[in-house]
Design a protein around this motif. Sequence first.
Motif, short mmCIF file in Angstrom:
data_model
loop_
_atom_site.label_atom_id
_atom_site.label_comp_id
_atom_site.label_asym_id
_atom_site.label_seq_id
_atom_site.Cartn_x
_atom_site.Cartn_y
_atom_site.Cartn_z
N LEU A 21 0.83 -1.20 0.00
CA LEU A 21 0.00 0.00 0.00
C LEU A 21 0.86 1.25 0.00
O LEU A 21 0.58 2.21 -0.74
N ILE A 22 1.91 1.26 0.78
CA ILE A 22 2.82 2.41 0.83
C ILE A 22 3.45 2.64 -0.53
O ILE A 22 3.49 3.76 -1.04
N LYS A 23 3.92 1.55 -1.14
CA LYS A 23 4.56 1.67 -2.46
C LYS A 23 3.57 2.19 -3.50
O LYS A 23 3.89 3.11 -4.26
N ALA A 24 2.36 1.63 -3.52
CA ALA A 24 1.36 2.08 -4.50
C ALA A 24 1.00 3.55 -4.28
O ALA A 24 0.85 4.31 -5.25
N THR A 25 0.89 3.96 -3.03
CA THR A 25 0.56 5.35 -2.72
C THR A 25 1.67 6.28 -3.20
O THR A 25 1.40 7.32 -3.82
N LEU A 26 2.90 5.92 -2.91
CA LEU A 26 4.01 6.76 -3.34
C LEU A 26 4.14 6.80 -4.86
O LEU A 26 4.41 7.86 -5.44
N ASP A 27 3.94 5.68 -5.52
CA ASP A 27 3.98 5.65 -6.98
C ASP A 27 2.92 6.58 -7.58
O ASP A 27 3.20 7.32 -8.52
N LYS A 28 1.70 6.55 -7.02
CA LYS A 28 0.63 7.42 -7.52
C LYS A 28 0.98 8.89 -7.29
O LYS A 28 0.69 9.73 -8.13
N THR A 29 1.59 9.17 -6.16
CA THR A 29 1.97 10.55 -5.83
C THR A 29 2.91 11.12 -6.88
O THR A 29 2.88 12.32 -7.18
N LEU A 30 3.75 10.27 -7.45
CA LEU A 30 4.73 10.72 -8.43
C LEU A 30 4.19 10.75 -9.86
O LEU A 30 4.83 11.30 -10.75
N THR A 31 3.01 10.15 -10.09
CA THR A 31 2.52 10.04 -11.46
C THR A 31 1.19 10.73 -11.73
O THR A 31 0.78 10.83 -12.88
N MET A 32 0.50 11.18 -10.69
CA MET A 32 -0.78 11.85 -10.91
C MET A 32 -1.04 12.89 -9.82
O MET A 32 -0.34 12.90 -8.82
N SER A 33 -2.04 13.69 -10.02
CA SER A 33 -2.36 14.72 -9.03
C SER A 33 -2.94 14.06 -7.78
O SER A 33 -3.55 12.98 -7.88
N PRO A 34 -2.78 14.69 -6.62
CA PRO A 34 -3.38 14.13 -5.41
C PRO A 34 -4.89 13.94 -5.53
O PRO A 34 -5.44 12.95 -5.04
N HIS A 35 -5.57 14.86 -6.19
CA HIS A 35 -7.02 14.74 -6.36
C HIS A 35 -7.38 13.51 -7.18
O HIS A 35 -8.28 12.76 -6.83
N ASP A 36 -6.66 13.29 -8.27
CA ASP A 36 -6.94 12.13 -9.12
C ASP A 36 -6.49 10.82 -8.47
O ASP A 36 -7.07 9.77 -8.74
#
Length: 85
Positions: A21-36
């Motif tokens: 979960l931590i890895k997926a969250t961090l990956d999303k943070t680097l690839t999309m906006s927080p809202h998305d």
Amino acid sequence: WAQSADILESIGADFSVMHPLIKATLDKTLTMSPHDGQTGPARRGDVDIIKKHLSMLSGVKHKLYETLSTDIMNEYHHNLTDHQS
């Protein structure tokens, strides 16, 4: 992370279960906006899961989860504001 480690320890689980979960969250943070990238029961408007989670928490943890969930639901689901019943 310390809060989740405490909760996991209280049920005999190792913090390493959080790693995906931590890895997926961090990956999303680097690839999309927080809202998305926002996910979870509040983002989905899953009031039943939020109630279940709240029933397992007390004190400051309960209030924090409730406050954050309400804020997220208000952002994404303007018609779902009464999930505390």
